[in-house]
Design a protein around this motif. Structure first.
Motif, PDB file in Angstrom:
ATOM      1  N   VAL A   1      20.066  37.917  33.686  1.00 20.42           N
ATOM      2  CA  VAL A   1      18.918  38.036  32.816  1.00 20.42           C
ATOM      3  C   VAL A   1      18.259  39.375  32.667  1.00 20.42           C
ATOM      4  O   VAL A   1      17.769  39.776  31.582  1.00 20.42           O
ATOM      5  CB  VAL A   1      17.734  37.125  33.567  1.00 20.42           C
ATOM      6  CG1 VAL A   1      16.135  37.410  33.184  1.00 20.42           C
ATOM      7  CG2 VAL A   1      18.078  35.656  33.708  1.00 20.42           C
ATOM      8  N   LEU A   2      18.748  40.186  33.760  1.00 16.22           N
ATOM      9  CA  LEU A   2      18.031  41.566  33.900  1.00 16.22           C
ATOM     10  C   LEU A   2      18.812  42.279  32.488  1.00 16.22           C
ATOM     11  O   LEU A   2      18.244  43.048  31.805  1.00 16.22           O
ATOM     12  CB  LEU A   2      18.138  42.214  34.956  1.00 16.22           C
ATOM     13  CG  LEU A   2      17.073  41.763  36.124  1.00 16.22           C
ATOM     14  CD1 LEU A   2      17.560  42.392  37.297  1.00 16.22           C
ATOM     15  CD2 LEU A   2      15.668  41.995  35.625  1.00 16.22           C
ATOM     16  N   VAL A   3      20.281  42.316  32.756  1.00 17.32           N
ATOM     17  CA  VAL A   3      21.146  42.891  31.764  1.00 17.32           C
ATOM     18  C   VAL A   3      20.581  42.445  30.376  1.00 17.32           C
ATOM     19  O   VAL A   3      20.524  43.488  29.439  1.00 17.32           O
ATOM     20  CB  VAL A   3      22.427  42.581  32.308  1.00 17.32           C
ATOM     21  CG1 VAL A   3      23.381  43.014  30.881  1.00 17.32           C
ATOM     22  CG2 VAL A   3      23.111  43.287  33.360  1.00 17.32           C
TER      23      VAL A   3
ATOM     24  N   ILE B   1      19.185  45.228  27.506  1.00 23.46           N
ATOM     25  CA  ILE B   1      19.780  45.475  26.436  1.00 23.46           C
ATOM     26  C   ILE B   1      18.702  45.139  25.338  1.00 23.46           C
ATOM     27  O   ILE B   1      18.713  45.944  24.444  1.00 23.46           O
ATOM     28  CB  ILE B   1      21.064  44.810  26.127  1.00 23.46           C
ATOM     29  CG1 ILE B   1      22.172  45.120  27.054  1.00 23.46           C
ATOM     30  CG2 ILE B   1      21.548  44.753  24.819  1.00 23.46           C
ATOM     31  CD1 ILE B   1      23.431  44.343  27.449  1.00 23.46           C
ATOM     32  N   TRP B   2      17.927  43.937  25.314  1.00 28.72           N
ATOM     33  CA  TRP B   2      17.304  43.356  24.263  1.00 28.72           C
ATOM     34  C   TRP B   2      16.216  44.632  23.838  1.00 28.72           C
ATOM     35  O   TRP B   2      15.688  44.690  22.876  1.00 28.72           O
ATOM     36  CB  TRP B   2      16.661  42.060  24.574  1.00 28.72           C
ATOM     37  CG  TRP B   2      15.927  41.456  23.446  1.00 28.72           C
ATOM     38  CD1 TRP B   2      16.141  41.480  22.056  1.00 28.72           C
ATOM     39  CD2 TRP B   2      14.762  40.906  23.906  1.00 28.72           C
ATOM     40  NE1 TRP B   2      15.116  40.615  21.592  1.00 28.72           N
ATOM     41  CE2 TRP B   2      14.137  40.055  22.569  1.00 28.72           C
ATOM     42  CE3 TRP B   2      13.791  40.379  24.734  1.00 28.72           C
ATOM     43  CZ2 TRP B   2      13.060  39.554  22.291  1.00 28.72           C
ATOM     44  CZ3 TRP B   2      12.817  39.558  24.748  1.00 28.72           C
ATOM     45  CH2 TRP B   2      12.328  39.269  23.508  1.00 28.72           C
ATOM     46  N   ILE B   3      15.476  44.916  24.875  1.00 33.28           N
ATOM     47  CA  ILE B   3      14.353  45.852  24.662  1.00 33.28           C
ATOM     48  C   ILE B   3      14.785  47.462  24.724  1.00 33.28           C
ATOM     49  O   ILE B   3      13.888  48.065  24.774  1.00 33.28           O
ATOM     50  CB  ILE B   3      13.273  45.556  25.595  1.00 33.28           C
ATOM     51  CG1 ILE B   3      13.556  45.808  27.229  1.00 33.28           C
ATOM     52  CG2 ILE B   3      12.552  44.139  25.593  1.00 33.28           C
ATOM     53  CD1 ILE B   3      12.464  45.613  28.285  1.00 33.28           C
ATOM     54  N   SER B   4      16.020  47.711  24.923  1.00 29.40           N
ATOM     55  CA  SER B   4      16.621  48.883  24.809  1.00 29.40           C
ATOM     56  C   SER B   4      16.087  49.840  26.032  1.00 29.40           C
ATOM     57  O   SER B   4      15.525  51.087  25.621  1.00 29.40           O
ATOM     58  CB  SER B   4      16.212  49.404  23.396  1.00 29.40           C
ATOM     59  OG  SER B   4      16.886  48.867  22.444  1.00 29.40           O
TER      60      SER B   4
END
Length: 227
Positions: A39-41, A45-48
């Motif tokens: 979940v953290l990774v 990545i999603w919010i850069s």
């Protein structure tokens, strides 16, 4: 400082929620050690968000690994007489398991044609994270990569352990504890405590012994295994 603090809080919240989920449905694939990093990774990545930003807050959790390991002393004291009675069996079994784990890791890495640094990172995968990272650094590995291998080893050990016990009809609490502690360190110990307090305690001491054996043996083996 603020972004790092936010990352720390988010990590704790995600872990807390995943732990609640695991309590409702205790399945290995729902383990907090698997769900939380995924979940953290994905979120980072999603919010850069750069890893350095996350690490500025997450490093405090890493720092708590070593004192958390010391907490295993409580059940060790409780079952001291049992540990004393089976001391020789536990020592021999853990030493054998630790050496086999290191040698098999090196052989597998060599077979996959990994470079020397990755081989060194893989060798201490079967011990608890803080010790594994320290050993990795000493023998020329990459501690962060070693941590990934440690998590994968723990999850696989916790998942395959019950199957191995059923296949070979391993019913003794001491034998089960040694199996989990030697092969799957902290994650396996957590699973062992689900079976019984004594099994978890034996797993705890096995995990600690495996770490000590690896810390002492790995530097000697690395010069022989890696050419």
């Amino acid at each position: 400082m603020i972004p790092g603090l936010i990352c720390l809080i988010v990590t704790l919240v995600v872990y807390g929620l995943s732990k609640q989920l695991y309590r409702i449905r205790p399945r290995v694939y729902l383990s907090p050690l698997l769900i939380t990093p995924l979940v953290l990774v994905i979120g980072l990545i999603w919010i850069s968000v750069p890893y350095e930003t996350y690490h500025s807050g997450g490093k405090w959790l890493s720092a708590l690994l070593q004192p958390a390991t010391i907490a295993f002393a409580v059940p060790l004291y409780k079952y001291y007489n049992v540990l004393k009675k089976h001391a020789v069996e536990i020592l021999v079994s853990v030493l054998t398991g630790s050496v086999v784990a290191m040698i098999s890791s090196a052989i597998l890495a060599e077979w996959m044609h990994l470079d020397a640094q990755l081989v060194s990172s893989l060798i201490p995968r079967s011990v608890t994270t803080p010790i594994a990272m320290s050993v990795s650094q000493v023998i020329g590995g990459v501690p962060n990569i070693t941590a990934v291998f440690v998590i994968l080893t723990g999850l696989l050990g916790a998942m395959l352990g019950p199957m191995v016990m059923k296949l070979f009809r391993i019913e003794g609490e001491v034998a089960r504890g040694v199996l989990f502690g030697t092969s799957a360190h902290g994650t396996g110990t957590s699973k062992a405590f689900e079976l019984s307090s004594l099994t978890g305690t034996i797993s705890s001491i096995s995990m600690i012994l495996a770490a000590l054996f690896t810390l002492g043996v790995a530097p000697m083996l690395i010069s022989v295994l890696i050419r």
